[in-house]
Motif scaffolding. Structure first.
Motif, PDB file in Angstrom:
ATOM      1  N   MET A  76      -6.527  58.510  54.056  1.00 22.72           N
ATOM      2  CA  MET A  76      -6.196  57.081  54.071  1.00 22.72           C
ATOM      3  C   MET A  76      -4.883  56.834  54.813  1.00 22.72           C
ATOM      4  SD  MET A  76      -7.361  55.545  50.375  1.00 22.72           S
ATOM      5  CE  MET A  76      -6.905  56.933  49.348  1.00 22.72           C
ATOM      6  N   ALA A  77      -3.903  57.697  54.597  1.00 21.42           N
ATOM      7  CA  ALA A  77      -2.616  57.545  55.273  1.00 21.42           C
ATOM      8  C   ALA A  77      -2.783  57.680  56.783  1.00 21.42           C
ATOM      9  CB  ALA A  77      -1.623  58.574  54.745  1.00 21.42           C
ATOM     10  N   LYS A  78      -3.590  58.656  57.209  1.00 23.09           N
ATOM     11  CA  LYS A  78      -3.836  58.834  58.647  1.00 23.09           C
ATOM     12  C   LYS A  78      -4.580  57.627  59.223  1.00 23.09           C
ATOM     13  CE  LYS A  78      -3.829  63.869  58.745  1.00 23.09           C
ATOM     14  NZ  LYS A  78      -4.625  65.084  58.925  1.00 23.09           N
ATOM     15  N   ASP A  79      -5.556  57.103  58.485  1.00 28.85           N
ATOM     16  CA  ASP A  79      -6.300  55.932  58.950  1.00 28.85           C
ATOM     17  C   ASP A  79      -5.398  54.712  59.099  1.00 28.85           C
ATOM     18  OD1 ASP A  79      -8.599  57.461  58.978  1.00 28.85           O
ATOM     19  OD2 ASP A  79      -9.423  56.600  57.133  1.00 28.85           O
ATOM     20  N   ILE A  80      -4.510  54.516  58.132  1.00 31.83           N
ATOM     21  CA  ILE A  80      -3.571  53.391  58.192  1.00 31.83           C
ATOM     22  C   ILE A  80      -2.631  53.573  59.377  1.00 31.83           C
ATOM     23  CG2 ILE A  80      -1.607  52.302  57.024  1.00 31.83           C
ATOM     24  CD1 ILE A  80      -3.145  52.909  54.368  1.00 31.83           C
ATOM     25  N   HIS A  81      -2.147  54.795  59.568  1.00 34.81           N
ATOM     26  CA  HIS A  81      -1.251  55.088  60.691  1.00 34.81           C
ATOM     27  C   HIS A  81      -1.939  54.789  62.017  1.00 34.81           C
ATOM     28  CE1 HIS A  81       0.757  57.826  63.609  1.00 34.81           C
ATOM     29  NE2 HIS A  81       1.820  57.267  63.052  1.00 34.81           N
ATOM     30  N   SER A  82      -3.190  55.205  62.145  1.00 37.19           N
ATOM     31  CA  SER A  82      -3.941  54.944  63.380  1.00 37.19           C
ATOM     32  C   SER A  82      -4.138  53.451  63.597  1.00 37.19           C
ATOM     33  CB  SER A  82      -5.306  55.631  63.323  1.00 37.19           C
ATOM     34  OG  SER A  82      -5.150  57.024  63.288  1.00 37.19           O
ATOM     35  N   ALA A  83      -4.443  52.730  62.544  1.00 36.64           N
ATOM     36  CA  ALA A  83      -4.648  51.279  62.661  1.00 36.64           C
ATOM     37  C   ALA A  83      -3.371  50.575  63.097  1.00 36.64           C
ATOM     38  CB  ALA A  83      -5.143  50.708  61.334  1.00 36.64           C
ATOM     39  N   ILE A  84      -2.240  51.019  62.566  1.00 39.40           N
ATOM     40  CA  ILE A  84      -0.956  50.427  62.947  1.00 39.40           C
ATOM     41  C   ILE A  84      -0.662  50.719  64.414  1.00 39.40           C
ATOM     42  CG2 ILE A  84       1.544  50.573  62.596  1.00 39.40           C
ATOM     43  CD1 ILE A  84       0.911  50.956  59.585  1.00 39.40           C
ATOM     44  N   LYS A  85      -0.931  51.942  64.862  1.00 39.48           N
ATOM     45  CA  LYS A  85      -0.707  52.286  66.269  1.00 39.48           C
ATOM     46  C   LYS A  85      -1.555  51.406  67.183  1.00 39.48           C
ATOM     47  CE  LYS A  85      -0.991  56.605  67.344  1.00 39.48           C
ATOM     48  NZ  LYS A  85      -1.222  58.067  67.401  1.00 39.48           N
ATOM     49  N   VAL A  86      -2.811  51.196  66.834  1.00 35.96           N
ATOM     50  CA  VAL A  86      -3.695  50.345  67.644  1.00 35.96           C
ATOM     51  C   VAL A  86      -3.153  48.930  67.672  1.00 35.96           C
ATOM     52  CG1 VAL A  86      -5.991  49.280  67.715  1.00 35.96           C
ATOM     53  CG2 VAL A  86      -5.763  51.741  67.317  1.00 35.96           C
TER      54      VAL A  86
END
Length: 62
Positions: free
Chosen positions: A46-56
């Motif tokens: 979940m943390a990685k998914d949130i991080h990726s979403a923020i980067k996008v």
């Protein structure tokens, strides 16, 4: 009458308690789902998914 955020939260909790009291199988399934989501592996995902979403989102803003 408008409820405060805290009152809304308490009302939601009480509604959920009533639903679970009427349906123990649903309560058990809900608990199992929360337990599964709380494993270290899933928290990391979940943390990685949130991080990726923020980067996008940041890329789209620039």
């Amino acid at each position: 009458m408008d409820l405060t955020r805290e009152e809304q939260l308490e009302q939601s909790k009480e509604n959920l308690r009533k639903i679970f009291a009427k349906n123990p199988e649903l309560k058990q399934a809900f608990k199992e789902t929360i337990d599964e989501m709380s494993t270290p592996k899933n928290i990391e995902k979940m943390a990685k998914d949130i991080h990726s979403a923020i980067k996008v989102k940041l890329l789209l803003l620039n």
